[in-house]
Design an enzyme around this catalytic site. Sequence first.
Site, PDB file in Angstrom:
ATOM      1  N   ASP A  86       0.843  -1.194   0.000  1.00 10.35           N
ATOM      2  CA  ASP A  86       0.000   0.000   0.000  1.00 10.35           C
ATOM      3  C   ASP A  86       0.880   1.245   0.000  1.00 10.35           C
ATOM      4  OD1 ASP A  86      -1.975  -1.857   0.316  1.00 10.35           O
ATOM      5  OD2 ASP A  86      -2.835  -0.998   2.131  1.00 10.35           O
ATOM      6  N   TYR A 111       5.228  -9.491   7.284  1.00 10.93           N
ATOM      7  CA  TYR A 111       5.074  -8.071   7.600  1.00 10.93           C
ATOM      8  C   TYR A 111       5.126  -7.882   9.107  1.00 10.93           C
ATOM      9  CZ  TYR A 111       3.476  -6.748   2.876  1.00 10.93           C
ATOM     10  OH  TYR A 111       3.396  -6.488   1.529  1.00 10.93           O
TER      11      TYR A 111
END
Length: 408
Positions: A21, A86
């Site tokens: 993102d 992540y």
Amino acid sequence: MLESNYGNLHKVGWRRSSRTDKGVHSLATVITMKMEIPDGAWEEDPDGIALADVINGHLPYNIRIFSILPVNKRFDARNECISRKYVYLLPAEVIGIGNASSPEAIQSHVKEFRDTLQLFEGRHPFHNYTIRAQYRKHSPKSLIKTSRPNSLVEKGSSLKSKDVQIKGGNDASKRILYKLEKRKLNLNSTSEDEEDLVVSTDDIECGSNTSDALSVLTCSRAKWLHEPDETDRITSAHFRKIMSCTCGELETISNAQYIEISIHGESFMFHQIRKMVGTAVAVKHALLPKDIIKISLSRYSRIVLPLAPCEVLVLSSNEFSPSNTSALNLELSRFTRSTGVQRRVNDFYSNVLLPEVAKFLDPSKPVWRVWLDYLDQCSIPDVEMNELRRAWTQWQENSNSRQQKTSY
């Protein structure tokens, strides 16, 4: 690089292992491209560190290449990547841990939050955690619609952009007005994104200033599709496997207390991790019930879930298939195990990336203060939640009944 290829990513075969993102940091993006490299470039530099530093001399301090290694022509960074990891650094105060919290209270908060995060583990449809239409194929006939079950505008509504007055002019309200205007004009678009022409729950992100838009549109925050909807199908493209979703103990940097959330999955969709974190925080705040997670991971549910800030999310590592020896070179295998390269990654994280992320770990900063204010708007009305829960329970009972009949 040949001068004739400069500026053309297609000509140089540019590929990357993953996308993130906007605003998300990365320590592990693997990029492949065709380059002219001097003969014997790796003879005295097997990890490709010196070669990487030549390019680093032309880059800003917060962008670094850790290693450059040769791979064969068949290697595809995206397709050969079998999992991504992540980390999300969450201010401890966001889950209720204050400076005066006792060790027992801290452990209780962390355990409760960890138990919630682990509900995401397994293979599920994560359609409620992304923009569904981006992972759906569309026929041209399905691109222009007046309404649908997950639309913000009620069925039969003749609402047009001129009928709507929205104060504030925020991005979400402008986007909704734009879509209504396109619907009014009945454009013959061939857009791949169905949401470009349909006002849907995907237009609303908790944490964005969308209250003006909500005030003028009749919307549902949660519903259950009792009948199949061909315009809003959930396919295999919406499924993702999460191997691990958990959090560590309380940590401190620059006097800021935080919890590190770690998520390991095969791949992720747009907004997925941020919505997972946002939903877990909403559950911790009792703004959403804990069972919203298992219900949201059912393919017939349609739920608007909160989107957490992007500034503290980091792609930390990639894993490549060790079995595909035809595509995965020994050089790349060495890269993933190289202590020299890993040391460079760790140094960059500690000295450059972490101090930058630490700027956003103060819960009093606008990014968190504003988000927490809007998080309060993410609760689901009792009527909708009760109906959703009843439908999910009935669906579970029917599924179990079918499985029992099949086993006989």
